[in-house]
Design an enzyme around this catalytic site. Sequence first.
Site, PDB file in Angstrom:
ATOM      1  N   HIS A  30      23.855  10.410  34.196  1.00 49.45           N
ATOM      2  CA  HIS A  30      23.333   9.453  35.327  1.00 49.45           C
ATOM      3  C   HIS A  30      24.275   9.460  36.475  1.00 49.45           C
ATOM      4  O   HIS A  30      23.961   9.443  37.548  1.00 49.45           O
ATOM      5  CB  HIS A  30      23.083   8.162  34.802  1.00 49.45           C
ATOM      6  N   ASP A  31      25.567   9.573  36.244  1.00 49.59           N
ATOM      7  CA  ASP A  31      26.766   9.209  37.081  1.00 49.59           C
ATOM      8  C   ASP A  31      27.329  10.908  37.749  1.00 49.59           C
ATOM      9  O   ASP A  31      28.422  10.700  38.149  1.00 49.59           O
ATOM     10  CB  ASP A  31      27.801   8.321  36.812  1.00 49.59           C
ATOM     11  N   LYS A  91      28.916  11.560  40.921  1.00 43.49           N
ATOM     12  CA  LYS A  91      30.180  10.948  41.372  1.00 43.49           C
ATOM     13  C   LYS A  91      31.491  12.158  41.466  1.00 43.49           C
ATOM     14  O   LYS A  91      32.517  11.691  42.299  1.00 43.49           O
ATOM     15  CB  LYS A  91      30.656   9.759  40.216  1.00 43.49           C
ATOM     16  N   HIS A 135      25.839   9.187  45.180  1.00 43.58           N
ATOM     17  CA  HIS A 135      25.897   9.909  43.950  1.00 43.58           C
ATOM     18  C   HIS A 135      24.705  10.245  43.259  1.00 43.58           C
ATOM     19  O   HIS A 135      24.847  11.135  42.362  1.00 43.58           O
ATOM     20  CB  HIS A 135      27.130   9.172  43.076  1.00 43.58           C
ATOM     21  N   HIS A 147      18.377   6.418  39.114  1.00 42.22           N
ATOM     22  CA  HIS A 147      18.765   5.258  38.326  1.00 42.22           C
ATOM     23  C   HIS A 147      19.272   4.111  38.994  1.00 42.22           C
ATOM     24  O   HIS A 147      19.679   2.963  38.617  1.00 42.22           O
ATOM     25  CB  HIS A 147      20.102   5.567  37.208  1.00 42.22           C
ATOM     26  N   HIS A 148      19.150   4.119  40.439  1.00 43.61           N
ATOM     27  CA  HIS A 148      19.818   2.986  41.276  1.00 43.61           C
ATOM     28  C   HIS A 148      18.590   2.239  42.044  1.00 43.61           C
ATOM     29  O   HIS A 148      18.789   1.538  42.971  1.00 43.61           O
ATOM     30  CB  HIS A 148      20.970   3.074  42.230  1.00 43.61           C
ATOM     31  N   ASP A 189      22.522   0.764  32.194  1.00 43.21           N
ATOM     32  CA  ASP A 189      23.788   0.787  33.017  1.00 43.21           C
ATOM     33  C   ASP A 189      24.114  -0.550  33.409  1.00 43.21           C
ATOM     34  O   ASP A 189      25.426  -0.702  33.339  1.00 43.21           O
ATOM     35  CB  ASP A 189      23.209   1.774  34.224  1.00 43.21           C
TER      36      ASP A 189
HETATM   37 FE   LIG Z   1      25.393   5.475  39.142  1.00 43.84          FE
END
Ligand SMILES: [Fe+2]
Length: 356
Positions: A231-232, A235, A260, A284-285, A313
């Site tokens: 998911h990240d 980044k 990201h 996811h955000h 998360d």
């Molecule tokens: Fe994230």
Amino acid sequence: MNDILKKKLRQLNTLVELSSLINSTLDTMEIKERAICAATHLLSAEAGSLILVDQDTEELFFEVAFGERGEELKEIRLKKGEGIAGWVLETGEPLIIDNVQTDHRFSKSADEKSTFVTRNMVCVPLKTKDRVIGVLQVINKKEDSFDEEDRDALVALANHVAISIDNASLYQELKEAFYCTAMALAEAIEKRDPYTGGHTKRVMDYSITIGKAMGLSKRELEYLELAAILHDVGKIGVKDDILLKEGKLTPEELAEMVRHTKYGAEILNHFRHLKDVAVGVKGHHERFDGTGYPDKLCGEEIPLIARIIAVADSFDAMTTDRPYRKAIDSKRAFEELTTHMGTQFDKKVVETFIGI
Ligand SMILES: [Fe+2]
């Protein structure tokens, strides 16, 4: 047409049908179960079993047994070379036995365990390109005894089964290699930020638990697992001074940070078969009320796996220490999730999580 020819033709038709049924899945356990059903059906027998070799101990074990009390057979382990199965495995030769009870190779442990009386049997090796991986045995012909045609039909079926098991194992290895690559990538990103240690693993565990409770299919759960791990991943494209900044981010830095999600989706879009994972990572955000990022998606426009990861998360972020604030306990974190149901989070997802 004489009877033998008719029988051969019938077996051939059944064999073609059963082989394509076995080949239509890449799930190894499913292949094995279908193989036993197919073998007993093909030879009109009462029971059947698939015996494999434990590569470490070289013992033989009943992987799948079909018929009365088949489950109890799974506890039996035969030493290398022991029993009829052991003989077939060592010689690589198929075998028909008309009277099993008087055959010197017969090991009575299976019959004693299952209280099943084995009268006659056909046992054939499962040969892959370079080795014998096990044997397929069919027990007790419903009428008469087994003949050469039965043996030949079972050998043909066993060849299909062995190839299918080999293919499925290769596919499984490939999937595991990809999964490990994803985990390694996630860990590489975590290593940049010591405060997030273990975050990926926990988000993955929470997500899968929620996904299972919500009744996601096997495939959806696989996508969810990968999306949770990655998911990240975006980044990787965010500079250290922004990613690791302890104070409040400036509007420009924040704009870079929120990218990201897009970066993550862009990375995953290189894999054609991971489109569903990419949308999960990208979303996811997003927030349920449409005020999230990057696309301001609203409600069920946000992919379900993204809505699940958002809850997992946030829960993990709240319950672990960060440089700018202390962790809160689970009870308070659940209260926070509840407070933001319908605005930030999907009510169904939060309720499922709390329910578990
Ligand atoms: Fe994230």
